[in-house]
Design a protein around this motif. Sequence first.
Motif, mmCIF file in Angstrom:
data_model
loop_
_atom_site.group_PDB
_atom_site.id
_atom_site.type_symbol
_atom_site.label_atom_id
_atom_site.label_comp_id
_atom_site.label_asym_id
_atom_site.label_seq_id
_atom_site.Cartn_x
_atom_site.Cartn_y
_atom_site.Cartn_z
ATOM 1 N N ILE A 1 -14.386 4.910 18.630
ATOM 2 C CA ILE A 1 -14.758 5.545 20.275
ATOM 3 C C ILE A 1 -15.156 7.420 19.755
ATOM 4 N N ALA A 2 -13.624 7.549 18.785
ATOM 5 C CA ALA A 2 -13.531 9.278 18.311
ATOM 6 C C ALA A 2 -14.688 9.677 17.665
ATOM 7 N N ALA A 3 -15.328 8.581 16.900
ATOM 8 C CA ALA A 3 -16.765 8.719 16.430
ATOM 9 C C ALA A 3 -17.823 8.839 17.142
ATOM 10 N N ALA A 4 -18.128 8.139 18.568
ATOM 11 C CA ALA A 4 -18.984 8.464 19.661
ATOM 12 C C ALA A 4 -18.620 9.132 20.250
ATOM 13 N N GLY A 5 -17.445 10.481 20.319
ATOM 14 C CA GLY A 5 -17.753 11.400 20.773
ATOM 15 C C GLY A 5 -18.399 12.743 19.596
#
Length: 289
Positions: A271-275
């Motif tokens: 999810i952080a990488a998607a951000g």
Amino acid sequence: MTPLVAAAVLVAALTHASWNAIAHTIKDQLAAFTLIGGGAAVIGAVIACFAPLPRPAAWPYLLVSALLHIGYQALLMRSFSLGDFGQMYPIARGTAPLVVTVLAAVFVGESLDIWQATGVAVASAGLLGVALWGIRGRTKGATRNGPHWPALLAALATGLSIAAYTVVDGVGVRNSGSPIGYIAWLMILEGALIPAYALSTRRARLLAQLRPHAVLGLLGAALSMLAYGLVLWAQSRAPLAPVAALRESSIIVGAAIGALFFKERFGTPRIAAAGLMVVGIGLMLHTTG
């Protein structure tokens, strides 16, 4: 990159992840890619009847691209047979944007402004984060001592083939004078070889093996052609590197499909990488404001 081009590439990302998920769902990978490639070739043949022929300058690129796409499909089949969809698909797609940036600078002479270059770098970091998170012990065949290297190498090689055909097609479609004609003939050239190989190896058994997957495979063919047609149209109107990076937002879709339909874990790090991916997209679009 205008908002219209960005929207087209994002739709392409969604449809690309979807057809790859369909291909992964069909356990007989040769049957899956026979239906998808053959279906796309038939659709391409219909479109070619109504679209202008690409200019002569585009045909060398079409032929090279067809060969690269066949290699890509063979490597993708290998990746899917060795690893989880939620891991192999992101690695294959995540290696492409930075490689495309370098190839476009060297062979096409494209240069990015500071916002676009930063956006490509940030988006690529997000893509690789999605791809590499939890890689140890999660790939089929992995052991306590590390990941299953044949699967990972197949996925990385797939990414390099993606970068190669992206640059070739980016130049070819700009020389074609007919993006629709270019995509139609590309589907004809690349789509016929895998079905021909399947027919030569499986002969009379092939039809019976294709029949149970026909509807799903032909849906994958339509999505495949739509996805790459949108990308080629975008490449004729925007620099290759930002289009390649934005296109690989399909990784986020692929990871979500893996979590929802294949019960593969997504997790907070992804999810952080998607951000990061979202931030990178914003930077790439900064110059349109």
